[in-house]
Design a protein around this motif. Structure first.
Motif, PDB file in Angstrom:
ATOM      1  N   GLU A  50       0.822  -1.211   0.000  1.00 37.07           N
ATOM      2  CA  GLU A  50       0.000   0.000   0.000  1.00 37.07           C
ATOM      3  C   GLU A  50       0.857   1.264   0.000  1.00 37.07           C
ATOM      4  O   GLU A  50       0.592   2.216  -0.728  1.00 37.07           O
ATOM      5  N   TYR A  51       1.892   1.265   0.837  1.00 37.80           N
ATOM      6  CA  TYR A  51       2.770   2.433   0.901  1.00 37.80           C
ATOM      7  C   TYR A  51       3.443   2.662  -0.450  1.00 37.80           C
ATOM      8  O   TYR A  51       3.526   3.790  -0.940  1.00 37.80           O
ATOM      9  N   ASN A  52       3.943   1.610  -1.058  1.00 37.53           N
ATOM     10  CA  ASN A  52       4.650   1.749  -2.322  1.00 37.53           C
ATOM     11  C   ASN A  52       3.726   2.128  -3.473  1.00 37.53           C
ATOM     12  O   ASN A  52       4.144   2.832  -4.387  1.00 37.53           O
ATOM     13  N   LEU A  53       2.477   1.684  -3.437  1.00 38.22           N
ATOM     14  CA  LEU A  53       1.515   2.144  -4.446  1.00 38.22           C
ATOM     15  C   LEU A  53       1.290   3.646  -4.310  1.00 38.22           C
ATOM     16  O   LEU A  53       1.249   4.371  -5.309  1.00 38.22           O
ATOM     17  N   SER A  69       0.161   3.777 -10.934  1.00 39.78           N
ATOM     18  CA  SER A  69       1.208   3.371  -9.999  1.00 39.78           C
ATOM     19  C   SER A  69       1.259   1.851  -9.933  1.00 39.78           C
ATOM     20  O   SER A  69       0.237   1.189  -9.781  1.00 39.78           O
ATOM     21  N   TYR A  70       2.468   1.326 -10.054  1.00 39.05           N
ATOM     22  CA  TYR A  70       2.680  -0.108  -9.896  1.00 39.05           C
ATOM     23  C   TYR A  70       3.360  -0.427  -8.563  1.00 39.05           C
ATOM     24  O   TYR A  70       3.556  -1.593  -8.243  1.00 39.05           O
ATOM     25  N   GLY A  71       3.725   0.608  -7.813  1.00 38.88           N
ATOM     26  CA  GLY A  71       4.405   0.361  -6.541  1.00 38.88           C
ATOM     27  C   GLY A  71       5.631  -0.492  -6.763  1.00 38.88           C
ATOM     28  O   GLY A  71       6.451  -0.206  -7.621  1.00 38.88           O
ATOM     29  N   LYS A  72       5.726  -1.577  -6.008  1.00 39.34           N
ATOM     30  CA  LYS A  72       6.876  -2.474  -6.134  1.00 39.34           C
ATOM     31  C   LYS A  72       6.576  -3.695  -6.995  1.00 39.34           C
ATOM     32  O   LYS A  72       7.376  -4.611  -7.082  1.00 39.34           O
ATOM     33  N   GLU A  73       5.433  -3.695  -7.671  1.00 37.44           N
ATOM     34  CA  GLU A  73       4.957  -4.879  -8.383  1.00 37.44           C
ATOM     35  C   GLU A  73       5.668  -5.172  -9.701  1.00 37.44           C
ATOM     36  O   GLU A  73       5.607  -6.292 -10.191  1.00 37.44           O
ATOM     37  N   LYS A  74       6.335  -4.184 -10.311  1.00 36.66           N
ATOM     38  CA  LYS A  74       7.008  -4.398 -11.598  1.00 36.66           C
ATOM     39  C   LYS A  74       8.449  -3.886 -11.543  1.00 36.66           C
ATOM     40  O   LYS A  74       8.783  -2.874 -12.150  1.00 36.66           O
ATOM     41  N   PRO A  75       9.307  -4.610 -10.815  1.00 39.33           N
ATOM     42  CA  PRO A  75      10.691  -4.139 -10.702  1.00 39.33           C
ATOM     43  C   PRO A  75      11.404  -4.182 -12.052  1.00 39.33           C
ATOM     44  O   PRO A  75      11.172  -5.081 -12.865  1.00 39.33           O
ATOM     45  N   LEU A  76      12.246  -3.219 -12.276  1.00 42.89           N
ATOM     46  CA  LEU A  76      13.089  -3.190 -13.473  1.00 42.89           C
ATOM     47  C   LEU A  76      14.253  -4.162 -13.301  1.00 42.89           C
ATOM     48  O   LEU A  76      14.674  -4.826 -14.240  1.00 42.89           O
TER      49      LEU A  76
END
Length: 104
Positions: free
Chosen positions: A46-49, A77-84
């Motif tokens: 939630e925080y990262n979104l 916003s993808y937050g942490k869901e799609k790391p590069l």
């Protein structure tokens, strides 16, 4: 464009890159863009979104202030869901704290 830890502040380097994108959007008034905000793996989902949204909003607000019509910009916003870059180290974290701008 990349961000510092836990920040949505645009750096001077970022604004230079954004100015190039703004120039293109001003020259092509029919172009639409999607601004996606990302965060590293630290913190709750939630925080990262929310952080990804703040980052996307900072970029969109900058573009609007430079003359791009806000109706041409979609924020997500993808937050942490799609790391590069996968990994639990500073190199991966620094690459994952970013905003991507793509054609919409």
């Amino acid at each position: 464009t990349y961000f510092e830890f836990d920040s949505a502040r645009l750096s001077a380097e970022t604004t230079v890159a954004l100015d190039s994108a703004v120039d293109i959007l001003v020259r092509i008034p029919s172009a639409l863009v999607v601004i996606s905000g990302h965060a590293d793996e630290r913190g709750t989902r939630e925080y990262n979104l929310a952080l990804g949204h703040r980052r996307a909003s900072a970029v969109a607000d900058y573009m609007v202030a430079k003359g791009v019509d806000g109706s041409r910009i979609k924020k997500v916003s993808y937050g942490k869901e799609k790391p590069l870059l996968k990994g639990s180290n500073e190199e991966a974290w620094s690459k994952n704290r970013r905003v991507e701008i793509n054609g919409g």
